[in-house]
Design an enzyme around this catalytic site. Structure first.
Site, PDB file in Angstrom:
ATOM      1  CG  ASP A  85      -3.888   0.319  -2.447  1.00 18.15           C
ATOM      2  OD1 ASP A  85      -5.117   0.167  -2.599  1.00 18.15           O
ATOM      3  OD2 ASP A  85      -3.339   1.441  -2.439  1.00 18.15           O
ATOM      4  CG  ASP A  97      12.633 -58.101 -20.095  1.00 16.22           C
ATOM      5  OD1 ASP A  97      13.140 -58.736 -19.149  1.00 16.22           O
ATOM      6  OD2 ASP A  97      13.135 -57.069 -20.577  1.00 16.22           O
ATOM      7  CG  MET A 122      -6.756   3.105  -6.780  1.00 18.55           C
ATOM      8  SD  MET A 122      -6.876   2.842  -8.562  1.00 18.55           S
ATOM      9  CE  MET A 122      -6.568   4.497  -9.144  1.00 18.55           C
ATOM     10  CG  ASP A 179      13.899 -69.520  -9.355  1.00 14.17           C
ATOM     11  OD1 ASP A 179      14.496 -68.546  -8.886  1.00 14.17           O
ATOM     12  OD2 ASP A 179      14.202 -70.073 -10.434  1.00 14.17           O
ATOM     13  CD  GLU A 234      15.712 -66.320 -12.501  1.00 18.37           C
ATOM     14  OE1 GLU A 234      16.602 -67.180 -12.367  1.00 18.37           O
ATOM     15  OE2 GLU A 234      15.949 -65.115 -12.731  1.00 18.37           O
ATOM     16  CG  ASN A 253      17.029 -63.852 -20.135  1.00 21.97           C
ATOM     17  OD1 ASN A 253      16.036 -63.386 -20.699  1.00 21.97           O
ATOM     18  ND2 ASN A 253      17.237 -63.736 -18.834  1.00 21.97           N
ATOM     19  CG  ASP A 265      -2.114   0.905   1.069  1.00 23.96           C
ATOM     20  OD1 ASP A 265      -1.921   2.090   0.711  1.00 23.96           O
ATOM     21  OD2 ASP A 265      -3.253   0.432   1.292  1.00 23.96           O
TER      22      ASP A 265
END
Length: 454
Positions: A53, A344, A55, A327, A370, A335, A9
């Site tokens: 404020d 995967d 103004m 397992d 696994e 793999n 202000d």
């Protein structure tokens, strides 16, 4: 609850008065005598709320607000414009600049403190969600979209006066989908069942306490974070103040200005969507932290924390608890023969089989590589053995597809079983026995189930 409030202000007397009123409520107060000074303070200091404020000689409050909302560092600071301007067009201009509220001078003490308390609480909640967002981004979570215009929302209007709700609905239908509930007693159910962005409640309900309804909306789990916009008559200021205390987010005073109603609705819808995105992002991040990304099963971290809770509950209630450790036999050969991508895919398909074959209360986790673990509440060794044998047989009979050349492979399982010792055995000991049983199943020729009693 305290907060850091910046008062802006250009009249020294107003600054001193506002500082005294807020300090008496134990808020930390900073002051600025012009817009540029306020912007500089916000760059240096984290503020929880700004009382601004309008103004002022250098930059008016509208421009200061626009700059604050355009700056990512200060965008989330609630801004309340405090001014002698009382025309709806001035309030709309402030809301469009990003202001969160408008207070007209002279501001009653109760109204000032109620708004400061409500908005600073909202700021702290948003800050907590934003901090969690930063953490989630660091571990792979998505960044929340901040470019929301607040249009296209779903709004529930609770009002039993036709002239009132018809005006509200007609105004909001230009930008939002609107449902009107004229039976306040059913409004809570309606709000909980619908996917609303905002509920608007008339404070002038004839045969129902509107404040009680607001409190119920705030207390119910499904609607706890739903913003509430209250609409009241000019003579109902005391009820508005009480409403802010029970959880009302924002309010409008009759006669309603359609543009202000639209502006405040957009603000609430925009804020609701942003905070919901933050919460959804947090939940997704939590899921990432406890879920195995490949199989969608829970991970070892979750198993180790949740198994302790399940064990305590079983022991306290005198109920059995079984652990199945399994397992995939000769998984390395998959793999080596087809590649890790094929491996995967087998793990993913295997996890799907596990989900189908176990009960809803069972906890399935990928323990590593696994190796998998299933925790079976309220299952003794015989019952767990039946499930384990069925799972072993289903897996042995299921062909698993490999991406390369649409090849199918067959796998088998070795499974070790153990149950919780009612005499007070710990989690680690039970897992060791299950692992020992698994080792025996593998050494005895694989593709079999071995159980070790406590």
């Amino acid at each position: 609850m305290t907060a850091r409030v910046l008062v802006v202000d250009d009249t020294p007397a107003n600054l001193r008065l506002m500082e005294a009123r807020l300090s008496a409520e134990y808020y930390e107060v900073l002051t600025a005598s012009c817009g540029s000074e306020a912007l500089a303070i916000c760059e240096r200091v984290d503020c929880d709320l700004i009382l601004l404020d309008v103004m002022m000689p250098d930059l008016d409050g509208f421009e200061v607000c626009r700059r604050l909302k355009a700056n990512p560092k200060t965008h989330f600071i609630p801004v309340v414009m405090v001014t002698a301007l009382d025309q709806p067009s001035d309030r709309i201009r402030g809301l469009e600049a990003g202001a969160d509220d408008f207070l007209t001078k002279p501001v009653p003490d109760q109204m000032l403190i109620s708004r400061v308390r409500s908005l600073s609480r909202l700021k702290m909640m948003t800050d907590e969600l934003r901090m969690r967002e930063l953490t989630s981004i660091g571990i792979g979570g998505a960044r929340v979209n901040r470019e929301e215009d607040g249009r296209g929302g779903t709004v529930l209007v609770v009002d039993d006066q036709p002239a009132s709700y018809e005006q509200i609905a007609m105004t909001l239908c230009a930008e939002h989908a609107v449902d009107v509930e004229t039976a306040p007693g059913d409004a809570l159910i309606h709000a909980a069942e619908g996917n609303y962005d905002l509920v608007i409640v008339s404070m002038a309900l004839e045969n129902f306490d509107a404040l009680r309804l607001c409190g119920q909306v705030r207390a119910l789990e499904r609607t706890r974070h739903l913003p509430i916009l209250a609409i009241a008559d000019a003579a109902s200021q005391s009820r508005l103040l009480r409403g802010l205390e029970v959880g009302v987010t924002d309010f409008l005073v009759r006669p309603l200005d359609p543009n202000e109603l639209l502006a405040r609705t957009r603000t609430q819808v925009r804020r609701r969507r942003y905070t919901e995105q933050l919460r959804d992002n947090l939940q997704a991040t939590v899921a990432m932290a406890i879920t195995d990304g490949l199989t969608g099963l829970n991970n070892r971290r979750y198993l180790e924390s949740h198994l302790a809770t399940l064990t305590e509950h079983s022991a306290a209630r005198g109920k059995p608890l079984a652990v199945m450790m399994m397992d995939i036999d000769y998984f390395k050969s998959i793999n080596d023969t087809f590649g890790h991508e094929a491996g995967d895919e087998v793990l993913r398909e295997f996890a799907d089989v596990v989900k189908r074959e176990i009960r809803g209360i069972d906890l399935a986790c990928r323990y590593g590589g696994e190796e998998f673990v299933i925790v079976m509440p309220e299952a003794d060794l015989n019952g767990a053995g039946l499930v384990a044998e069925r799972l072993r047989r289903v897996v042995a009979q299921t062909p698993f597809k490999v991406p390369q050349g649409d090849v199918q492979v067959h796998v088998t399982l070795s499974i070790g079983l153990a149950t919780l010792d009612p005499a007070g055995e710990g989690v680690a000991s039970m897992l060791r026995r299950a692992d020992k049983a698994l080792y025996r199943a593998k050494s005895d020729g694989r593709n079999r189930v071995v159980a070790l009693a406590a």
